[in-house]
Design a protein around this motif. Structure first.
Motif, short mmCIF file in Angstrom:
data_model
loop_
_atom_site.label_atom_id
_atom_site.label_comp_id
_atom_site.label_asym_id
_atom_site.label_seq_id
_atom_site.Cartn_x
_atom_site.Cartn_y
_atom_site.Cartn_z
N ARG A 117 34.61 37.89 37.47
CA ARG A 117 35.36 38.32 38.41
C ARG A 117 36.54 37.52 38.48
O ARG A 117 36.65 35.92 38.66
CB ARG A 117 34.63 38.05 40.04
CG ARG A 117 35.30 38.55 41.19
CD ARG A 117 34.40 38.34 42.25
NE ARG A 117 34.91 38.72 43.75
CZ ARG A 117 34.46 38.58 44.79
NH1 ARG A 117 32.88 38.09 44.75
NH2 ARG A 117 34.74 38.91 45.64
N THR A 118 38.01 38.11 38.54
CA THR A 118 39.18 37.50 38.60
C THR A 118 39.37 36.74 39.99
O THR A 118 39.02 37.11 40.89
CB THR A 118 40.28 38.13 37.91
OG1 THR A 118 40.63 39.11 38.93
CG2 THR A 118 39.79 38.67 36.62
N ASP A 119 40.63 36.17 39.88
CA ASP A 119 41.13 35.42 40.97
C ASP A 119 41.90 36.65 42.00
O ASP A 119 42.01 36.69 43.14
CB ASP A 119 42.22 34.55 40.84
CG ASP A 119 43.24 35.13 39.98
OD1 ASP A 119 43.50 36.05 39.25
OD2 ASP A 119 44.32 34.11 40.01
N LYS A 120 41.92 37.80 41.31
CA LYS A 120 42.42 38.93 42.26
C LYS A 120 41.22 39.98 42.42
O LYS A 120 41.40 41.16 42.90
CB LYS A 120 43.67 39.79 41.24
CG LYS A 120 44.59 39.11 40.87
CD LYS A 120 45.88 39.62 40.29
CE LYS A 120 47.12 38.83 40.08
NZ LYS A 120 47.72 38.96 38.82
N ILE B 278 29.00 36.97 42.19
CA ILE B 278 29.80 36.11 41.11
C ILE B 278 30.90 35.78 42.11
O ILE B 278 31.73 36.64 42.69
CB ILE B 278 30.63 37.30 40.19
CG1 ILE B 278 29.51 37.90 39.45
CG2 ILE B 278 31.56 36.59 39.11
CD1 ILE B 278 29.95 39.01 38.51
N GLU B 279 31.34 34.52 42.16
CA GLU B 279 32.51 33.96 43.02
C GLU B 279 33.93 34.44 42.15
O GLU B 279 33.86 34.86 41.25
CB GLU B 279 32.44 32.33 42.73
CG GLU B 279 31.12 31.92 43.72
CD GLU B 279 31.03 32.05 45.06
OE1 GLU B 279 32.17 32.06 45.69
OE2 GLU B 279 29.88 32.21 45.50
N ASN B 280 35.00 34.39 43.04
CA ASN B 280 36.09 34.45 42.66
C ASN B 280 36.54 33.65 41.44
O ASN B 280 36.26 32.38 41.59
CB ASN B 280 37.23 34.58 43.75
CG ASN B 280 37.38 35.78 44.66
OD1 ASN B 280 36.74 36.82 44.33
ND2 ASN B 280 38.23 35.60 45.64
N LEU C 28 29.92 32.19 26.99
CA LEU C 28 30.96 32.13 27.73
C LEU C 28 30.45 32.11 29.01
O LEU C 28 31.46 31.58 29.96
CB LEU C 28 32.04 33.53 27.49
CG LEU C 28 32.41 33.57 26.20
CD1 LEU C 28 33.00 34.92 26.05
CD2 LEU C 28 33.45 32.55 25.76
N SER C 29 29.30 32.36 29.60
CA SER C 29 29.08 32.21 31.21
C SER C 29 29.04 30.52 31.54
O SER C 29 29.19 30.23 32.53
CB SER C 29 27.82 32.61 31.11
OG SER C 29 26.62 31.92 30.67
N ASN C 30 29.14 29.92 30.49
CA ASN C 30 29.38 28.33 30.62
C ASN C 30 30.78 27.98 30.52
O ASN C 30 31.24 26.63 30.71
CB ASN C 30 28.38 27.17 29.55
CG ASN C 30 26.94 27.70 29.69
OD1 ASN C 30 26.51 27.80 30.74
ND2 ASN C 30 26.61 27.93 28.80
N GLY C 31 31.45 29.04 30.26
CA GLY C 31 33.13 28.57 30.24
C GLY C 31 33.84 28.76 31.59
O GLY C 31 33.24 28.77 32.68
N LEU C 32 35.01 28.44 31.62
CA LEU C 32 35.98 28.35 32.76
C LEU C 32 36.85 29.51 32.99
O LEU C 32 37.67 29.71 31.91
CB LEU C 32 36.73 27.19 32.65
CG LEU C 32 38.09 26.70 33.55
CD1 LEU C 32 37.10 26.65 35.18
CD2 LEU C 32 38.62 25.39 33.29
N VAL C 33 36.77 30.27 33.97
CA VAL C 33 37.55 31.32 34.23
C VAL C 33 38.91 30.87 34.78
O VAL C 33 38.86 30.16 35.99
CB VAL C 33 36.86 32.32 35.17
CG1 VAL C 33 37.87 33.49 35.43
CG2 VAL C 33 35.75 33.02 34.31
N MET C 34 40.16 31.28 34.48
CA MET C 34 41.46 30.63 35.09
C MET C 34 42.12 32.12 35.10
O MET C 34 42.75 32.37 34.14
CB MET C 34 42.32 29.65 34.06
CG MET C 34 41.38 28.52 34.02
SD MET C 34 41.79 27.51 32.57
CE MET C 34 41.63 28.44 31.34
#
Length: 106
Positions: free
Chosen positions: A34-37, A15-17, A54-60
């Protein structure tokens, strides 16, 4: 499936950041984040609004945006944050050991 068992979901570096992957186990689907932290979280895999994955969603940061209607959830708590979603996601405990991500499924 035994009650409350830890299940290996993936390698931590899969999982990328600031990203999310799909994890299927038994007859259930989860989203592993995996969050930016560099923190890992797990929720049910489908949006509570229209059952879009949700795996096709955008993590911000610590938020996931559903790709269908742009509803948002707080990853760490599952709290619905933006319409049209109004029902929270179920969350699951996560641990990372020896480079692997585990979730505790009840």
């Amino acid at each position: 499936m035994a009650p409350s068992e830890w299940i290996e979901a993936c390698e931590a570096d899969e999982i990328e950041n600031e990203d999310v992957i799909r994890f299927d186990y038994s007859d259930r689907t989860f989203a592993i984040y995996r969050t930016d932290k560099d923190e890992y979280y797990a929720t049910d895999g489908y949006c509570t609004h229209e059952k879009f994955h949700l795996s096709n969603g955008l993590v911000m940061g610590s938020t996931i945006e559903c790709p269908k209607h742009n509803g948002r959830f707080e990853i760490s708590t599952g709290q619905a944050k933006r319409a049209p979603v109004c029902i929270d996601l179920k969350t699951y405990p996560v641990k990372v050991e020896t480079g692997k991500v585990y979730i505790k499924i009840d």
